[in-house]
Design a protein around this motif. Structure first.
Motif, PDB file in Angstrom:
ATOM      1  N   ASP A  41      15.410  62.447  67.974  1.00 26.06           N
ATOM      2  CA  ASP A  41      14.334  63.431  67.852  1.00 26.06           C
ATOM      3  C   ASP A  41      13.706  63.363  66.453  1.00 26.06           C
ATOM      4  N   TYR A  42      13.059  62.254  66.161  1.00 24.97           N
ATOM      5  CA  TYR A  42      12.467  62.002  64.848  1.00 24.97           C
ATOM      6  C   TYR A  42      11.514  60.822  64.950  1.00 24.97           C
ATOM      7  N   LEU A  43      10.690  60.658  63.932  1.00 24.34           N
ATOM      8  CA  LEU A  43       9.859  59.465  63.759  1.00 24.34           C
ATOM      9  C   LEU A  43       9.778  59.178  62.266  1.00 24.34           C
ATOM     10  N   MET A  44       9.809  57.890  61.926  1.00 27.04           N
ATOM     11  CA  MET A  44       9.527  57.488  60.548  1.00 27.04           C
ATOM     12  C   MET A  44       8.427  56.429  60.593  1.00 27.04           C
ATOM     13  N   GLY A  45       8.112  55.837  59.464  1.00 29.42           N
ATOM     14  CA  GLY A  45       6.973  54.934  59.380  1.00 29.42           C
ATOM     15  C   GLY A  45       7.192  53.596  60.055  1.00 29.42           C
ATOM     16  N   GLY A  46       6.110  52.815  60.116  1.00 34.47           N
ATOM     17  CA  GLY A  46       6.170  51.467  60.666  1.00 34.47           C
ATOM     18  C   GLY A  46       6.063  51.444  62.172  1.00 34.47           C
ATOM     19  N   ALA A  47       5.793  50.248  62.703  1.00 36.18           N
ATOM     20  CA  ALA A  47       5.660  50.088  64.148  1.00 36.18           C
ATOM     21  C   ALA A  47       6.952  50.418  64.879  1.00 36.18           C
ATOM     22  N   ASN A  48       8.080  50.257  64.194  1.00 40.83           N
ATOM     23  CA  ASN A  48       9.377  50.542  64.815  1.00 40.83           C
ATOM     24  C   ASN A  48       9.794  52.005  64.647  1.00 40.83           C
ATOM     25  N   HIS A  49       8.987  52.794  63.934  1.00 39.56           N
ATOM     26  CA  HIS A  49       9.265  54.222  63.669  1.00 39.56           C
ATOM     27  C   HIS A  49      10.566  54.441  62.901  1.00 39.56           C
ATOM     28  N   ASN A  50      11.035  53.413  62.212  1.00 44.35           N
ATOM     29  CA  ASN A  50      12.307  53.534  61.500  1.00 44.35           C
ATOM     30  C   ASN A  50      12.257  52.990  60.079  1.00 44.35           C
ATOM     31  N   SER A  51      11.074  52.688  59.579  1.00 45.63           N
ATOM     32  CA  SER A  51      10.986  52.112  58.243  1.00 45.63           C
ATOM     33  C   SER A  51      11.301  53.147  57.166  1.00 45.63           C
ATOM     34  N   HIS A  52      11.955  52.692  56.124  1.00 44.14           N
ATOM     35  CA  HIS A  52      12.275  53.544  54.976  1.00 44.14           C
ATOM     36  C   HIS A  52      11.002  54.109  54.365  1.00 44.14           C
ATOM     37  N   GLY A  53       9.972  53.281  54.270  1.00 41.95           N
ATOM     38  CA  GLY A  53       8.705  53.715  53.687  1.00 41.95           C
ATOM     39  C   GLY A  53       7.848  52.513  53.343  1.00 41.95           C
ATOM     40  N   LEU A  54       6.746  52.785  52.678  1.00 37.36           N
ATOM     41  CA  LEU A  54       5.821  51.723  52.263  1.00 37.36           C
ATOM     42  C   LEU A  54       5.778  51.692  50.748  1.00 37.36           C
ATOM     43  N   ASN A  55       6.041  50.503  50.178  1.00 38.06           N
ATOM     44  CA  ASN A  55       6.112  50.345  48.728  1.00 38.06           C
ATOM     45  C   ASN A  55       4.929  49.551  48.187  1.00 38.06           C
ATOM     46  N   ILE A  56       4.471  49.938  47.015  1.00 40.02           N
ATOM     47  CA  ILE A  56       3.586  49.103  46.210  1.00 40.02           C
ATOM     48  C   ILE A  56       4.454  48.506  45.106  1.00 40.02           C
ATOM     49  N   VAL A  57       4.603  47.180  45.146  1.00 39.17           N
ATOM     50  CA  VAL A  57       5.361  46.474  44.114  1.00 39.17           C
ATOM     51  C   VAL A  57       4.370  45.641  43.323  1.00 39.17           C
ATOM     52  N   PHE A  58       4.387  45.757  42.030  1.00 41.60           N
ATOM     53  CA  PHE A  58       3.367  45.137  41.198  1.00 41.60           C
ATOM     54  C   PHE A  58       3.653  43.657  40.938  1.00 41.60           C
TER      55      PHE A  58
END
Length: 373
Positions: A41-58
């Motif tokens: 009973d949850y959703l997270m990011g990404g197409a798989n709904h399970n991604s930790h998050g989206l990072n900007i790495v320089f």
């Protein structure tokens, strides 16, 4: 017809007043969150709904004079999610991180959390999230200690004496009532001794600081690992006693013999699978594995030396009674936590509700009437 939108702003002092540092309550809310994860009973990011998050790495180099370049632990990240149950809310944790912040008198990361209405997207609350994030990071191994550690554990070892492990230790201590001794390890002995002094004052138990990793692990019944990302910790199999529980909240390395003989419990197997998907998409799995907490497990899974993640155990399944956690007092158990937005959402929501009930925080207006309606 055109409703105004107000939302609650909670500063760091407001969050403290709303109970963000209540470790025992945080563990209870995190346990509830694990149950919802186990049920799906949850959703997270990404197409798989399970991604930790989206990072900007320089990048290491850039032709643009104002574009930031890579540095130790320098990145931005967004961690969105939805959590069901009684929470039934969306949220996003947003943060920037830079190891160089210390030279400016700032914490390594500066975090904020936004909660939003699941239907309209309207903001409900914007809150300071450094203490929130640390508390829920601690609450997760607190739940693991409740379900995986031997109840009569007497010696706890703290590996890495920073603010995150202080939150982890505080949460763990709400669940372990027989602790008599705490060993505090850090590569900087003054930090280890400072942590030990805090433990003595706060919990009235024996505590000692050490700067030798072996001394930090040997003889411990429960070990909480939250060491520096810049220098991942290594520990030997022989250091880990029979019946020990290792609660991992930061990067580490160890011998294959330990990982292939210990009972492994993940925070959430679907999250770990999402990490592996990202590693494949990166084109360099080995390099990707080196940057994530679960890397040592993923390499052994790829080599056929550990069960596939979908055949493994997540803590939500243990909390819900679907799979066993610790099965005997002699088991050596290792728990791996990589961080999920749903815990920021649940603990943030809990603090938000407390703030509403007690008149804490400042109401801010988004608009009286939307111009684009």
């Amino acid at each position: 017809m055109y409703p105004r939108i107000d939302f609650l702003y909670l500063s760091e002092p407001d969050m403290i007043a709303a109970g963000v540092l209540d470790a025992e309550r945080c563990v209870t809310v995190c346990e509830e969150t694990f149950s919802l994860l186990g049920e799906g009973d949850y959703l997270m990011g990404g197409a798989n709904h399970n991604s930790h998050g989206l990072n900007i790495v320089f990048p290491k180099e850039t032709k643009f004079p104002n574009m930031p370049v890579a540095g130790p632990d320098r990145r931005f990240a967004a961690m969105p999610g939805y959590l069901g149950g009684r929470f039934d809310v969306c949220g996003n944790k947003w943060y920037g991180s830079n190891h160089a912040n210390a030279s400016k008198g700032l914490p390594r990361s500066v975090l904020t959390m936004m909660l939003n209405d699941k239907d309209t997207g309207a903001p409900l609350a914007l809150m300071s999230a450094n203490l929130l994030s640390a508390a829920r990071t601690g609450g997760v191994p607190g739940v693991a200690a409740k379900h995986l550690a031997n109840a009569d554990s007497k010696v706890v070892s703290v590996i890495g004496c920073g603010p995150i492990n202080k939150a982890c230790f505080s949460a763990i201590m709400t669940q372990l009532k027989a602790v008599e001794k705490v060993v505090c390890f850090d590569i900087f002995l003054d930090k280890a001794n400072e942590f030990a002094a805090w433990v003595k004052e706060t919990y009235n138990v024996e505590a000692m600081g050490v700067d030798d990793a072996e001394a930090g692990f040997r003889g411990a019944d429960v070990v909480t690992v939250a060491a520096s990302r810049l220098k991942p910790l290594f520990f030997n199999d022989e250091w880990i006693k029979e019946g020990a529980t290792i609660l991992v909240s930061g990067p580490f390395n160890t011998e294959e013999s330990f990982l292939t003989t210990a009972k492994i419990v993940y925070d959430h197997t679907a999250l770990q699978e999402a990490y592996v998907e990202d590693a494949v998409a990166s084109g360099n799995k080995d390099a990707y594995y080196s940057g994530v907490i679960g890397g040592p497990f993923f390499r052994l899974i790829d080599a056929g030396k550990l069960p596939a993640l979908h055949d493994s155990t997540g803590l939500g399944d243990v909390v819900n009674g679907k799979k066993p956690g610790r099965e005997t007092p002699k088991d050596r158990v290792i728990f791996i936590a990589c961080g999920m937005a749903v815990f920021d959402i649940s603990w943030g929501y809990e603090c938000y509700q407390t703030a509403l009930k007690n008149g804490i925080g400042q109401s801010l207006n988004l608009w009286e009437k939307p111009s684009q309606a």
